[in-house]
Design a protein around this motif. Structure first.
Motif, short mmCIF file in Angstrom:
data_model
loop_
_atom_site.label_atom_id
_atom_site.label_comp_id
_atom_site.label_asym_id
_atom_site.label_seq_id
_atom_site.Cartn_x
_atom_site.Cartn_y
_atom_site.Cartn_z
N ASN A 75 0.79 -1.23 0.00
CA ASN A 75 0.00 0.00 0.00
C ASN A 75 0.83 1.28 0.00
O ASN A 75 0.25 2.37 -0.07
N LEU A 76 2.15 1.17 0.09
CA LEU A 76 2.99 2.37 0.03
C LEU A 76 2.81 3.06 -1.32
O LEU A 76 2.52 2.40 -2.32
N PRO A 77 2.97 4.37 -1.36
CA PRO A 77 2.85 5.08 -2.64
C PRO A 77 3.85 4.54 -3.66
O PRO A 77 4.93 4.06 -3.32
N GLY A 78 3.48 4.64 -4.91
CA GLY A 78 4.35 4.21 -5.99
C GLY A 78 3.94 2.85 -6.53
O GLY A 78 3.23 2.10 -5.87
N GLY A 79 4.40 2.57 -7.72
CA GLY A 79 4.08 1.30 -8.37
C GLY A 79 4.92 0.16 -7.83
O GLY A 79 5.96 0.37 -7.19
N VAL A 80 4.45 -1.05 -8.09
CA VAL A 80 5.16 -2.23 -7.59
C VAL A 80 6.56 -2.33 -8.17
O VAL A 80 7.48 -2.84 -7.52
N GLU A 81 6.75 -1.84 -9.39
CA GLU A 81 8.07 -1.91 -10.02
C GLU A 81 9.08 -0.97 -9.35
O GLU A 81 10.28 -1.07 -9.59
N GLU A 82 8.59 -0.09 -8.50
CA GLU A 82 9.45 0.87 -7.80
C GLU A 82 9.87 0.39 -6.42
O GLU A 82 10.59 1.09 -5.72
N LYS A 83 9.39 -0.81 -6.01
CA LYS A 83 9.64 -1.29 -4.65
C LYS A 83 10.41 -2.60 -4.68
O LYS A 83 10.18 -3.45 -5.53
N SER A 84 11.32 -2.75 -3.73
CA SER A 84 11.96 -4.04 -3.49
C SER A 84 11.95 -4.27 -1.98
O SER A 84 12.00 -3.32 -1.19
N VAL A 85 11.85 -5.54 -1.59
CA VAL A 85 11.70 -5.87 -0.18
C VAL A 85 12.71 -6.94 0.22
O VAL A 85 12.94 -7.90 -0.53
N THR A 86 13.30 -6.76 1.39
CA THR A 86 14.09 -7.80 2.02
C THR A 86 13.34 -8.24 3.26
O THR A 86 13.07 -7.42 4.15
N LEU A 87 12.98 -9.52 3.30
CA LEU A 87 12.37 -10.10 4.49
C LEU A 87 13.50 -10.67 5.33
O LEU A 87 14.32 -11.44 4.82
N ILE A 88 13.56 -10.31 6.61
CA ILE A 88 14.60 -10.83 7.49
C ILE A 88 13.93 -11.57 8.65
O ILE A 88 13.07 -11.03 9.33
N HIS A 89 14.33 -12.83 8.80
CA HIS A 89 13.86 -13.65 9.92
C HIS A 89 15.07 -14.03 10.76
O HIS A 89 16.08 -14.50 10.23
N THR A 90 14.96 -13.84 12.05
CA THR A 90 16.05 -14.16 12.96
C THR A 90 15.67 -15.33 13.83
O THR A 90 14.63 -15.32 14.49
N PHE A 91 16.52 -16.35 13.81
CA PHE A 91 16.32 -17.51 14.66
C PHE A 91 16.96 -17.24 16.01
O PHE A 91 18.15 -16.96 16.09
N VAL A 92 16.16 -17.31 17.06
CA VAL A 92 16.68 -17.19 18.41
C VAL A 92 17.14 -18.56 18.87
O VAL A 92 18.16 -18.72 19.52
N ASP A 93 16.37 -19.58 18.49
CA ASP A 93 16.69 -20.96 18.81
C ASP A 93 16.33 -21.80 17.58
O ASP A 93 15.18 -21.77 17.14
N ASN A 94 17.29 -22.51 17.02
CA ASN A 94 17.05 -23.25 15.79
C ASN A 94 17.77 -24.60 15.84
O ASN A 94 18.68 -24.86 15.06
N PRO A 95 17.36 -25.48 16.75
CA PRO A 95 18.07 -26.76 16.89
C PRO A 95 17.94 -27.66 15.68
O PRO A 95 18.81 -28.50 15.43
N SER A 96 16.88 -27.50 14.89
CA SER A 96 16.70 -28.36 13.72
C SER A 96 17.44 -27.86 12.49
O SER A 96 17.49 -28.53 11.47
N GLY A 97 18.00 -26.66 12.57
CA GLY A 97 18.77 -26.12 11.45
C GLY A 97 17.90 -25.66 10.29
O GLY A 97 18.33 -25.67 9.14
N ALA A 98 16.68 -25.23 10.57
CA ALA A 98 15.77 -24.77 9.52
C ALA A 98 16.29 -23.49 8.88
O ALA A 98 17.08 -22.75 9.48
N SER A 99 15.85 -23.25 7.65
CA SER A 99 16.20 -21.99 6.99
C SER A 99 14.97 -21.09 7.01
O SER A 99 13.85 -21.55 7.23
N ALA A 100 15.18 -19.83 6.78
CA ALA A 100 14.06 -18.87 6.83
C ALA A 100 12.98 -19.21 5.82
O ALA A 100 11.80 -18.98 6.08
N THR A 101 13.34 -19.77 4.69
CA THR A 101 12.34 -20.12 3.68
C THR A 101 11.43 -21.26 4.13
O THR A 101 10.39 -21.48 3.52
#
Length: 130
Positions: free
Chosen positions: A24-50
């Motif tokens: 919903n931010l102003p501007g077209g979708v072609e004008e935006k790029s996003v980085t999603l950041i997920h931080t593991f506090v505890d990850n005993p299974s070794g999962a990835s953010a995806t």
């Protein structure tokens, strides 16, 4: 290009609320790029953010709306990781989810959102409070 860093926790509802606001931010979708950041506090299974449902749902939502998206992961303190990712990518905006907490809860447990707001050297958008 307007670059947004979105901090994603394990709650899919919070993640979706954040990426909806990015769309919903102003501007077209072609004008935006996003980085999603997920931080593991505890990850005993070794999962990835995806493999985290909230990250997948947020990425899918952005892709459905034609917004370029990258996924990053880290371990340790989530607030530090969000700010570090935004600084490293020279983000224009950081988006994080907010939640209702009692004053005692804030004092005892801290708040990732509060730490990001206080520690960032760029604008921070806090989305919906539940």
């Amino acid at each position: 290009m307007y670059h947004v860093v979105v901090g994603v926790d394990d709650e899919a509802e919070h993640a979706l609320r954040c990426v909806e606001e990015v769309v919903n931010l102003p501007g077209g979708v072609e004008e935006k790029s996003v980085t999603l950041i997920h931080t593991f506090v505890d990850n005993p299974s070794g999962a990835s953010a995806t493999q985290v449902q909230s990250v997948r749902e947020a990425a899918d939502y952005l892709e459905e709306h034609g917004i370029e998206c990258e996924i990053e992961e880290s371990s340790g303190d989530p607030a530090d990781a969000i700010v570090r990712t935004a600084d490293g990518g020279e983000a224009d905006l950081i988006v994080v989810g907010g939640r209702k907490r009692s004053p005692a809860g804030k004092a005892l447990f801290g708040s990732v959102t509060q730490s990001v707001v206080l520690g960032a050297q760029r604008p921070v958008m806090v989305t919906g409070v539940d």
